[in-house]
Design a protein around this motif. Structure first.
Motif, mmCIF file in Angstrom:
data_model
loop_
_atom_site.group_PDB
_atom_site.id
_atom_site.type_symbol
_atom_site.label_atom_id
_atom_site.label_comp_id
_atom_site.label_asym_id
_atom_site.label_seq_id
_atom_site.Cartn_x
_atom_site.Cartn_y
_atom_site.Cartn_z
ATOM 1 N N ASP A 1 0.838 -1.193 0.000
ATOM 2 C CA ASP A 1 0.000 0.000 0.000
ATOM 3 C C ASP A 1 0.878 1.250 0.000
ATOM 4 O OD1 ASP A 1 -1.852 2.004 0.357
ATOM 5 O OD2 ASP A 1 -2.669 1.227 2.242
ATOM 6 N N ALA A 2 0.763 2.068 -1.033
ATOM 7 C CA ALA A 2 1.574 3.291 -1.132
ATOM 8 C C ALA A 2 1.283 4.256 0.006
ATOM 9 C CB ALA A 2 1.335 3.971 -2.476
ATOM 10 N N ALA A 3 0.109 4.157 0.601
ATOM 11 C CA ALA A 3 -0.260 5.044 1.704
ATOM 12 C C ALA A 3 0.286 4.556 3.043
ATOM 13 C CB ALA A 3 -1.778 5.174 1.777
ATOM 14 N N ALA A 4 0.863 3.360 3.060
ATOM 15 C CA ALA A 4 1.435 2.801 4.288
ATOM 16 C C ALA A 4 2.745 2.100 3.942
ATOM 17 C CB ALA A 4 0.465 1.829 4.940
ATOM 18 N N SER A 5 3.625 2.794 3.220
ATOM 19 C CA SER A 5 4.827 2.171 2.654
ATOM 20 C C SER A 5 5.907 1.899 3.690
ATOM 21 C CB SER A 5 5.378 3.045 1.528
ATOM 22 O OG SER A 5 5.541 4.376 1.952
ATOM 23 N N ARG A 6 5.926 2.633 4.769
ATOM 24 C CA ARG A 6 6.794 2.409 5.924
ATOM 25 C C ARG A 6 8.259 2.734 5.664
ATOM 26 N NH1 ARG A 6 7.817 -3.025 9.598
ATOM 27 N NH2 ARG A 6 8.548 -1.914 11.447
ATOM 28 N N PHE A 7 8.905 2.028 4.732
ATOM 29 C CA PHE A 7 10.330 2.219 4.444
ATOM 30 C C PHE A 7 10.521 3.168 3.258
ATOM 31 C CE2 PHE A 7 9.656 -2.116 6.002
ATOM 32 C CZ PHE A 7 10.494 -2.150 7.109
ATOM 33 N N LEU A 8 11.690 3.811 3.197
ATOM 34 C CA LEU A 8 11.958 4.743 2.100
ATOM 35 C C LEU A 8 12.021 4.031 0.758
ATOM 36 C CD1 LEU A 8 12.646 7.502 0.953
ATOM 37 C CD2 LEU A 8 15.029 7.111 1.612
ATOM 38 N N ASP A 9 12.783 2.913 0.670
ATOM 39 C CA ASP A 9 12.872 2.238 -0.623
ATOM 40 C C ASP A 9 11.508 1.729 -1.070
ATOM 41 O OD1 ASP A 9 12.715 0.185 1.260
ATOM 42 O OD2 ASP A 9 14.397 -0.958 0.467
ATOM 43 N N ASN A 10 10.702 1.291 -0.111
ATOM 44 C CA ASN A 10 9.359 0.817 -0.418
ATOM 45 C C ASN A 10 8.437 1.949 -0.860
ATOM 46 O OD1 ASN A 10 7.593 -1.542 -0.403
ATOM 47 N ND2 ASN A 10 6.465 -0.450 1.179
ATOM 48 N N THR A 11 8.677 3.137 -0.332
ATOM 49 C CA THR A 11 7.905 4.301 -0.762
ATOM 50 C C THR A 11 8.145 4.568 -2.241
ATOM 51 O OG1 THR A 11 8.043 5.238 1.460
ATOM 52 C CG2 THR A 11 7.483 6.755 -0.307
ATOM 53 N N ALA A 12 9.384 4.344 -2.679
ATOM 54 C CA ALA A 12 9.682 4.508 -4.106
ATOM 55 C C ALA A 12 9.020 3.420 -4.939
ATOM 56 C CB ALA A 12 11.194 4.510 -4.321
ATOM 57 N N THR A 13 9.183 2.154 -4.537
ATOM 58 C CA THR A 13 8.669 1.065 -5.378
ATOM 59 C C THR A 13 7.145 1.067 -5.447
ATOM 60 O OG1 THR A 13 8.760 -0.514 -3.535
ATOM 61 C CG2 THR A 13 10.682 -0.398 -4.993
ATOM 62 N N THR A 14 6.473 1.451 -4.372
ATOM 63 C CA THR A 14 5.008 1.502 -4.422
ATOM 64 C C THR A 14 4.512 2.659 -5.287
ATOM 65 O OG1 THR A 14 4.954 2.771 -2.337
ATOM 66 C CG2 THR A 14 4.634 0.381 -2.192
#
Length: 351
Positions: free
Chosen positions: A209-222
């Protein structure tokens, strides 16, 4: 004369196109003309706690290309990553750069200044656990909100630099955040290989979920942007070989992305790690490690033990699986719930 003028105009237009579409680029308070770099800050406004200024270095390349973000210092005592980001400032020539680089050398200045591990001492939160952030949250959440909008969203690719904190004896490794989306995963996999660290964690457990990405790298991939994370340095040290491994890795990824001239240094046969098993302490006391970072261990092997303050052993820490010690506790201080070790489980086949 008219023919000459039209030819001259065409040459001017062609030259402008070669140097990219944007004559200037702005991130935070930094504005750079093409072929130049600029410094400034991301301003995180005050809210329920104080404001924060995050330094940013912007390289606006002379030629067309992607936008890469490199972020370091989410944990302010992971010194190798911070020094590596600083060294990149002098190693990149914007006149040779295709595209643009957004570089954040130190996100968590309060942690750096106060030598506080893992968290931002202003609000007690990890600055890599609260993405995509909140405009009305605490300082760490507001910082994540600003970074998401001013760094992640304008970028095409992202590298998140980390390392061993003061209490972590860590061996170098990188993360390949595998999303299940082939277009993203194939590129981020190549980024991890180009970075060149010989152990790569295949992270398949990141939030979707892009609204709950938690980590920085995950914020990019979502958000559809290939990203990796890389770690080097241990126990708060900044040994030259660890710093240089992170610098080389970033430059190699930039060559893979065709942002810099030259050929990337691609690792051909890394150790792929399919999961990470965490061992935590059940009690507070004094920790004694029995293995070193990078050691291969069998399931059930003793990793260390914890004594009470009278010298009685109260915790026997054993490996939950066969694998490699990614990091082991580096200091005697241990409280209930603290991490004793992280064990990387080796994948049976290459992903």
């Amino acid at each position: 004369m008219r023919r000459i003028s039209l030819i001259g105009l065409a040459c001017i237009i062609s030259s402008l196109a070669a140097f990219g579409e944007q004559p200037t680029m702005t991130v935070g308070t930094a504005t750079a003309a093409q072929g130049h770099k600029a410094t400034g800050f991301l301003d995180v406004p005050a809210g329920v706690d104080p404001a924060l200024r995050i330094p940013v270095v912007l390289f606006h390349g002379a030629w067309d290309g992607p936008v890469l973000a490199i972020v370091a210092g989410a944990h302010g005592t992971e010194y190798a990553s911070i020094l590596a980001a600083e060294k990149l400032i002098d190693r990149i020539d914007p006149t040779e750069l295709s595209g643009s680089l957004i570089l954040l050398p130190l996100v968590n200045a309060p942690s750096f200044e106060q030598k506080v591990v893992h968290v931002n001492p202003i609000d007690g939160k990890s600055m890599n656990r609260f993405y995509p952030g909140r405009a009305d949250g605490t300082q760490s959440e507001r910082a994540a909100y600003v970074i998401t909008r001013q760094v992640v969203e304008p970028s095409n690719y992202l590298i998140d630099l980390h390392g061993g904190d003061l209490d972590e004896s860590l061996r170098p490794y990188s993360y390949w955040p595998k999303t299940g989306i082939e277009k993203i995963d194939s590129t981020s996999r190549e980024m991890a290989l180009a970075f060149g660290l010989d152990h790569i964690i295949v992270a398949t457990d990141r939030p979707k979920d892009a609204a709950a990405s938690r980590f920085l790298d995950n914020t990019a991939t979502t958000r559809g942007k290939p990203a990796i994370a890389a770690e080097a340095g241990y126990a708060g040290r900044s040994d030259p070989e660890d710093v240089e491994a992170l610098v080389r890795g970033c430059l190699s990824v930039m060559r893979f992305l065709k942002m810099l001239p030259g050929v990337p240094t691609r690792i051909e046969h890394p150790v792929w790690l399919e999961s990470v098993r965490t061992v935590t302490s059940e009690q507070t006391g004094i920790f004694y490690p029995l293995v070193k970072r990078g050691t291969f261990v069998e399931q059930g092997m003793r990793l260390g033990y914890v004594t009470d303050f009278f010298g009685n052993t109260i915790v026997e820490a054993k490996s939950p699986a066969a694998g490699v010690v990614l990091y082991i506790g580096a200091v005697p201080s241990m409280k209930k719930g603290d991490t004793i070790a992280n064990i990387g489980v080796v994948a049976k086949t290459s992903p």
